[in-house]
Design a protein around this motif. Structure first.
Motif, PDB file in Angstrom:
ATOM      1  N   ILE A 205      20.258  42.688  40.416  1.00  0.00           N
ATOM      2  CA  ILE A 205      19.966  42.229  38.967  1.00  0.00           C
ATOM      3  C   ILE A 205      20.581  41.778  38.344  1.00  0.00           C
ATOM      4  O   ILE A 205      22.070  41.814  38.515  1.00  0.00           O
ATOM      5  N   ASN A 206      20.601  41.258  37.003  1.00  0.00           N
ATOM      6  CA  ASN A 206      21.549  40.775  36.198  1.00  0.00           C
ATOM      7  C   ASN A 206      22.440  41.933  35.545  1.00  0.00           C
ATOM      8  O   ASN A 206      21.866  42.815  35.160  1.00  0.00           O
ATOM      9  N   LEU A 207      23.714  41.835  35.901  1.00  0.00           N
ATOM     10  CA  LEU A 207      24.669  42.991  35.696  1.00  0.00           C
ATOM     11  C   LEU A 207      24.992  43.069  34.141  1.00  0.00           C
ATOM     12  O   LEU A 207      24.810  43.995  33.423  1.00  0.00           O
ATOM     13  N   THR A 208      25.184  41.989  33.601  1.00  0.00           N
ATOM     14  CA  THR A 208      25.521  41.976  32.283  1.00  0.00           C
ATOM     15  C   THR A 208      24.253  42.510  31.301  1.00  0.00           C
ATOM     16  O   THR A 208      24.378  43.250  30.501  1.00  0.00           O
ATOM     17  N   GLU A 209      23.149  42.125  31.593  1.00  0.00           N
ATOM     18  CA  GLU A 209      21.826  42.578  30.873  1.00  0.00           C
ATOM     19  C   GLU A 209      21.461  44.043  31.108  1.00  0.00           C
ATOM     20  O   GLU A 209      21.327  44.737  30.010  1.00  0.00           O
ATOM     21  N   PHE A 210      21.809  44.402  32.262  1.00  0.00           N
ATOM     22  CA  PHE A 210      21.484  45.817  32.578  1.00  0.00           C
ATOM     23  C   PHE A 210      22.642  46.991  32.024  1.00  0.00           C
ATOM     24  O   PHE A 210      22.470  47.892  31.372  1.00  0.00           O
ATOM     25  N   MET A 211      24.062  46.521  32.047  1.00  0.00           N
ATOM     26  CA  MET A 211      24.909  47.199  31.273  1.00  0.00           C
ATOM     27  C   MET A 211      24.561  47.261  29.777  1.00  0.00           C
ATOM     28  O   MET A 211      24.952  48.351  29.318  1.00  0.00           O
TER      29      MET A 211
ATOM     30  N   LEU B 117      21.793  51.087  40.828  1.00  0.00           N
ATOM     31  CA  LEU B 117      20.817  50.230  40.258  1.00  0.00           C
ATOM     32  C   LEU B 117      20.718  49.191  39.828  1.00  0.00           C
ATOM     33  O   LEU B 117      19.625  48.292  39.479  1.00  0.00           O
ATOM     34  N   THR B 118      21.723  48.455  40.148  1.00  0.00           N
ATOM     35  CA  THR B 118      21.748  47.148  39.859  1.00  0.00           C
ATOM     36  C   THR B 118      21.936  46.175  41.158  1.00  0.00           C
ATOM     37  O   THR B 118      22.400  45.086  41.447  1.00  0.00           O
ATOM     38  N   GLY B 119      21.594  46.960  42.355  1.00  0.00           N
ATOM     39  CA  GLY B 119      21.792  46.336  43.658  1.00  0.00           C
ATOM     40  C   GLY B 119      22.985  46.125  44.255  1.00  0.00           C
ATOM     41  O   GLY B 119      23.004  44.972  44.839  1.00  0.00           O
ATOM     42  N   ARG B 120      24.019  46.658  44.117  1.00  0.00           N
ATOM     43  CA  ARG B 120      25.447  46.501  44.509  1.00  0.00           C
ATOM     44  C   ARG B 120      26.083  47.666  45.149  1.00  0.00           C
ATOM     45  O   ARG B 120      25.711  48.605  44.626  1.00  0.00           O
ATOM     46  N   SER B 121      26.929  47.497  46.080  1.00  0.00           N
ATOM     47  CA  SER B 121      27.806  48.380  46.434  1.00  0.00           C
ATOM     48  C   SER B 121      28.807  48.567  45.335  1.00  0.00           C
ATOM     49  O   SER B 121      29.081  47.798  44.338  1.00  0.00           O
TER      50      SER B 121
ATOM     51  N   THR C 173      31.237  45.771  45.150  1.00  0.00           N
ATOM     52  CA  THR C 173      30.733  44.542  44.468  1.00  0.00           C
ATOM     53  C   THR C 173      30.611  44.679  43.038  1.00  0.00           C
ATOM     54  O   THR C 173      30.786  43.572  42.365  1.00  0.00           O
ATOM     55  N   PHE C 174      30.226  45.839  42.672  1.00  0.00           N
ATOM     56  CA  PHE C 174      29.857  46.296  41.284  1.00  0.00           C
ATOM     57  C   PHE C 174      31.387  45.926  40.539  1.00  0.00           C
ATOM     58  O   PHE C 174      31.104  45.324  39.424  1.00  0.00           O
ATOM     59  N   ARG C 175      32.209  46.502  40.837  1.00  0.00           N
ATOM     60  CA  ARG C 175      33.391  46.467  40.253  1.00  0.00           C
ATOM     61  C   ARG C 175      34.031  44.945  40.219  1.00  0.00           C
ATOM     62  O   ARG C 175      34.405  44.522  39.071  1.00  0.00           O
TER      63      ARG C 175
ATOM     64  N   PHE D 254      31.573  43.085  37.601  1.00  0.00           N
ATOM     65  CA  PHE D 254      31.822  43.662  36.198  1.00  0.00           C
ATOM     66  C   PHE D 254      33.089  42.960  35.808  1.00  0.00           C
ATOM     67  O   PHE D 254      33.178  42.661  34.580  1.00  0.00           O
ATOM     68  N   LYS D 255      34.002  42.819  36.455  1.00  0.00           N
ATOM     69  CA  LYS D 255      35.290  42.130  36.182  1.00  0.00           C
ATOM     70  C   LYS D 255      35.011  40.717  35.593  1.00  0.00           C
ATOM     71  O   LYS D 255      35.349  40.090  34.537  1.00  0.00           O
ATOM     72  N   LYS D 256      34.338  40.236  36.507  1.00  0.00           N
ATOM     73  CA  LYS D 256      33.774  38.629  36.023  1.00  0.00           C
ATOM     74  C   LYS D 256      33.007  38.743  34.710  1.00  0.00           C
ATOM     75  O   LYS D 256      33.094  37.459  34.120  1.00  0.00           O
ATOM     76  N   ALA D 257      32.182  39.477  34.831  1.00  0.00           N
ATOM     77  CA  ALA D 257      31.253  39.526  33.608  1.00  0.00           C
ATOM     78  C   ALA D 257      31.919  39.757  32.147  1.00  0.00           C
ATOM     79  O   ALA D 257      31.313  39.223  31.217  1.00  0.00           O
ATOM     80  N   PHE D 258      32.705  40.940  32.350  1.00  0.00           N
ATOM     81  CA  PHE D 258      33.146  41.224  31.048  1.00  0.00           C
ATOM     82  C   PHE D 258      34.780  41.165  30.749  1.00  0.00           C
ATOM     83  O   PHE D 258      35.163  41.586  29.904  1.00  0.00           O
TER      84      PHE D 258
END
Length: 271
Positions: A171-177, A193-197, A200-202, A205-209
Motif C-alpha cells: 500500500i501507499n507508504l507515505t499515507e500509512f506512516m 502492514l505496508t506489504g514490504r520486506s 524494501t520498507f527501509r 521510506f528513504k525515498k518517501a521521506f
C-alpha cells in the motif's frame, strides 16, 4: 501479583490486572472478542479513540495497529474475558455458512453495547475458569461458534471482516506512516502492514521521506506531543503514551533535545 491470566483453551482466556496502568502497542494476529467485567480500557487507533467500561463487549480486528491502555476503576481491577477468533476456525465456519452483508471489512473496532444474548454467551464461560483444567475442545468449539453466530445476527456487516482472509498487500507508504506514526511498533511490523520486506520498507521510506524511519518517527511523535501540550493544554504525563513514547523520562529527554526546552517549560510559557 499485578497480572493473572486463566485459560480454558488457548483461544479463550480471563485476564485480571491489579496495577495502576498498563499500556501496550499491539497488532493482533487474530480477531479478538472482548467482554469487559470491570475496569476501563482505552483503545487508540489512527482514526479514533475508544473507551470501554464494565459490561461493554467489543471486537478488535486483526492486523490493525492499536495502543491499548488498561486501568482499574471504582476500586476494582481491570478484568476481561477474551476470545480469539482464529483464521482457521473462521475458515471452517464459513465453509459451512455463506457470508452475507458488506463484502469489504470495516476498518474499525466493533462495539456491541447492551447485547444480552452475547453477554450471556461470554458470561457462561466464567464457571469454566475455576475448574483448573482445560475446557474440552468440543465444548470450546461450540462456545466460539455460538459467539460467531450471535455476532452475525447482531451486525450484518461483520461477515465482511470475519470472512476476509486476505493478508496486507503493498500500500501507499507515505499515507500509512502519516496515519500510524504514533504506534510504537518494530520496523518489521510496519513493513508487514505496508506489504514490504524490512529491506524494501527501509528503501521506500528513504525515498518517501528522505530520512531514516527512526529519526522521522521520533520527530513526528515529538511534534504531536508539542501540539497536544501547546494547543490542547494537556500535561506531559497525559500525552507521552499516546504520542508513542514508552516512559515519561525518555519523552522529556527527547523533547528537550529536539526543541531546546522541556515540556514543563512549554507549560510555563502558557501561564
Amino acid at each position: 501479583m499485578e497480572f493473572e491470566t486463566k485459560y480454558i483453551t488457548a483461544d479463550i482466556k480471563l485476564s485480571e490486572f491489579k496495577g495502576n496502568t498498563f499500556k501496550t502497542e499491539v497488532m493482533f494476529e487474530h480477531h479478538i472478542l472482548v467482554w469487559f467485567i470491570s475496569g476501563e480500557t482505552k483503545i487508540i487507533q489512527a482514526d479514533g479513540t475508544y473507551i470501554f467500561n464494565a459490561g461493554d463487549i467489543f471486537l478488535i480486528p486483526r492486523n490493525q495497529l492499536a495502543t491499548v491502555i488498561n486501568y482499574p476503576k471504582d476500586g476494582l481491577p481491570h478484568k476481561a474475558v477474551a476470545m480469539h477468533l482464529t483464521k482457521q476456525r473462521l475458515k471452517d465456519f464459513y465453509s459451512r455458512h455463506k457470508p452475507a452483508g458488506r463484502l469489504q471489512p470495516l476498518q474499525k473496532v466493533y462495539s456491541f453495547p447492551k447485547r444480552p444474548l452475547l453477554q450471556s454467551c461470554l458470561a457462561s464461560l466464567i464457571p469454566y475458569f475455576d475448574l483448573g483444567k482445560n475446557l474440552p475442545a468440543e465444548i470450546a468449539s461450540i462456545k466460539i461458534e455460538e459467539a460467531i453466530s450471535i455476532l452475525r445476527s447482531i451486525d450484518k456487516d461483520v461477515d465482511g471482516l470475519l470472512a476476509n482472509f486476505d493478508e496486507p498487500g503493498k500500500i501507499n507508504l507515505t499515507e500509512f506512516m502519516e496515519r500510524h506514526f504514533m504506534f510504537n511498533m518494530t520496523l518489521d511490523r510496519f513493513g508487514y502492514l505496508t506489504g514490504r520486506s524490512l529491506a524494501t520498507f527501509r528503501r521506500d521510506f528513504k525515498k518517501a521521506f528522505n530520512s531514516t524511519p527512526q529519526k522521522w518517527l521520533t520527530e513526528k511523535r515529538l511534534e504531536l506531543a508539542h501540539y497536544q501540550i501547546a494547543e490542547k493544554k494537556q500535561k506531559p504525563v497525559e500525552v507521552y503514551i499516546e504520542a508513542g513514547f514508552e516512559n515519561l523520562s525518555h519523552f522529556s529527554y527527547a523533547f528537550k533535545n529536539h526543541f531546546g526546552y522541556s515540556p514543563n517549560t512549554l507549560i510555563g510559557r502558557q501561564r
